[in-house]
Design an enzyme around this catalytic site. Structure first.
Site, PDB file in Angstrom:
ATOM      1  N   LYS A   1       0.833  -1.205   0.000  1.00 32.66           N
ATOM      2  CA  LYS A   1       0.000   0.000   0.000  1.00 32.66           C
ATOM      3  C   LYS A   1       0.866   1.253   0.000  1.00 32.66           C
ATOM      4  O   LYS A   1       0.651   2.192   0.753  1.00 32.66           O
ATOM      5  CB  LYS A   1      -0.946  -0.020   1.193  1.00 32.66           C
ATOM      6  CG  LYS A   1      -1.959  -1.146   1.074  1.00 32.66           C
ATOM      7  CD  LYS A   1      -2.907  -1.175   2.221  1.00 32.66           C
ATOM      8  CE  LYS A   1      -3.833  -2.370   2.061  1.00 32.66           C
ATOM      9  NZ  LYS A   1      -4.492  -2.698   3.275  1.00 32.66           N
TER      10      LYS A   1
ATOM     11  N   TYR B   1       3.576   3.578  -2.893  1.00 32.06           N
ATOM     12  CA  TYR B   1       4.136   3.749  -4.225  1.00 32.06           C
ATOM     13  C   TYR B   1       5.632   4.029  -4.143  1.00 32.06           C
ATOM     14  O   TYR B   1       6.167   4.281  -3.064  1.00 32.06           O
ATOM     15  CB  TYR B   1       3.452   4.916  -4.952  1.00 32.06           C
ATOM     16  CG  TYR B   1       1.968   4.726  -5.118  1.00 32.06           C
ATOM     17  CD1 TYR B   1       1.468   3.735  -5.948  1.00 32.06           C
ATOM     18  CD2 TYR B   1       1.075   5.532  -4.435  1.00 32.06           C
ATOM     19  CE1 TYR B   1       0.109   3.553  -6.114  1.00 32.06           C
ATOM     20  CE2 TYR B   1      -0.297   5.363  -4.590  1.00 32.06           C
ATOM     21  CZ  TYR B   1      -0.772   4.381  -5.427  1.00 32.06           C
ATOM     22  OH  TYR B   1      -2.117   4.208  -5.575  1.00 32.06           O
TER      23      TYR B   1
ATOM     24  N   ILE C   1       2.449   7.014   0.336  1.00 27.84           N
ATOM     25  CA  ILE C   1       1.412   6.094   0.794  1.00 27.84           C
ATOM     26  C   ILE C   1       0.250   6.077  -0.189  1.00 27.84           C
ATOM     27  O   ILE C   1      -0.044   7.067  -0.849  1.00 27.84           O
ATOM     28  CB  ILE C   1       0.928   6.418   2.228  1.00 27.84           C
ATOM     29  CG1 ILE C   1       0.203   7.756   2.285  1.00 27.84           C
ATOM     30  CG2 ILE C   1       2.092   6.389   3.211  1.00 27.84           C
ATOM     31  CD1 ILE C   1      -0.491   8.025   3.615  1.00 27.84           C
ATOM     32  N   CYS C   2      -0.412   4.948  -0.289  1.00 25.26           N
ATOM     33  CA  CYS C   2      -1.531   4.775  -1.206  1.00 25.26           C
ATOM     34  C   CYS C   2      -2.797   5.360  -0.587  1.00 25.26           C
ATOM     35  O   CYS C   2      -3.275   4.885   0.439  1.00 25.26           O
ATOM     36  CB  CYS C   2      -1.736   3.294  -1.509  1.00 25.26           C
ATOM     37  SG  CYS C   2      -3.138   2.992  -2.597  1.00 25.26           S
ATOM     38  N   LEU C   3      -3.322   6.394  -1.229  1.00 26.95           N
ATOM     39  CA  LEU C   3      -4.567   7.021  -0.785  1.00 26.95           C
ATOM     40  C   LEU C   3      -5.609   7.025  -1.901  1.00 26.95           C
ATOM     41  O   LEU C   3      -6.657   7.637  -1.769  1.00 26.95           O
ATOM     42  CB  LEU C   3      -4.297   8.467  -0.330  1.00 26.95           C
ATOM     43  CG  LEU C   3      -3.362   8.626   0.860  1.00 26.95           C
ATOM     44  CD1 LEU C   3      -3.069  10.095   1.106  1.00 26.95           C
ATOM     45  CD2 LEU C   3      -3.952   7.989   2.093  1.00 26.95           C
TER      46      LEU C   3
END
Length: 160
Positions: free
Chosen positions: A106, A108, A113-115
């Site tokens: 989660k 990149y 952070i992946c949101l």
């Protein structure tokens, strides 16, 4: 969930729809960002839930600091940083935790952070009302709550 909603509702909404290229209006937007952050940090401290510190360059375009998460009576602390995109606030910030790069799916490249699935659609519905404090409360805080326990259990991070 009601507590999170009350927390977020207490963060002042922003009104200036300006990004870094908007010279004069950007100064107004940065002031609004700071006021919202100050209010959010104040309410966190009142609830004994202080969990990050941020500062920026004088233009308000580069931000850095620390965030931490308490899990099983241990404090896990990380550098946090982000740049304000030129299309801000139409484009949400990309929060980076460089020390965790490559430790979770989660995330990149570069430790961002992946949101995408949860936070960015909410951001889009709330332009220009949402700002940095909202990204911390609705983006980074839930990400930490999900990812840090998982990373600890997988022994990918530990307290030093």
């Amino acid at each position: 969930m009601a507590e999170i909603s009350a927390e977020v509702a207490a963060i002042p909404c922003l009104s200036t729809n300006a990004g870094p290229r908007d010279a004069e209006n950007w100064v107004t937007r940065v002031k609004e960002e700071y006021l919202a952050l100050i209010q959010y940090i104040k309410q966190n401290k009142e609830r004994d839930n202080d969990w990050f510190k941020l500062e920026s360059n004088k233009e308000g375009t580069k931000w850095w600091g620390k965030c931490w998460y308490l899990y099983e009576h241990q404090r896990y602390e990380f550098r946090v940083e982000f740049d304000i995109p030129v299309a801000y606030p139409q484009a949400a910030i990309e929060i980076t935790l460089p020390e965790l790069e490559g430790k979770t799916a989660k995330m990149y490249r570069g430790g961002r952070i992946c949101l995408t699935d949860h936070f960015k659609p909410l951001w889009q519905r709330n332009i220009p009302k949402f700002g940095i404090a909202h990204a911390m409360a609705l983006g980074l805080a839930p990400w930490l709550a999900v990812e840090i326990p998982d990373l600890v259990q997988k022994k990918l991070i530990s307290v030093e």
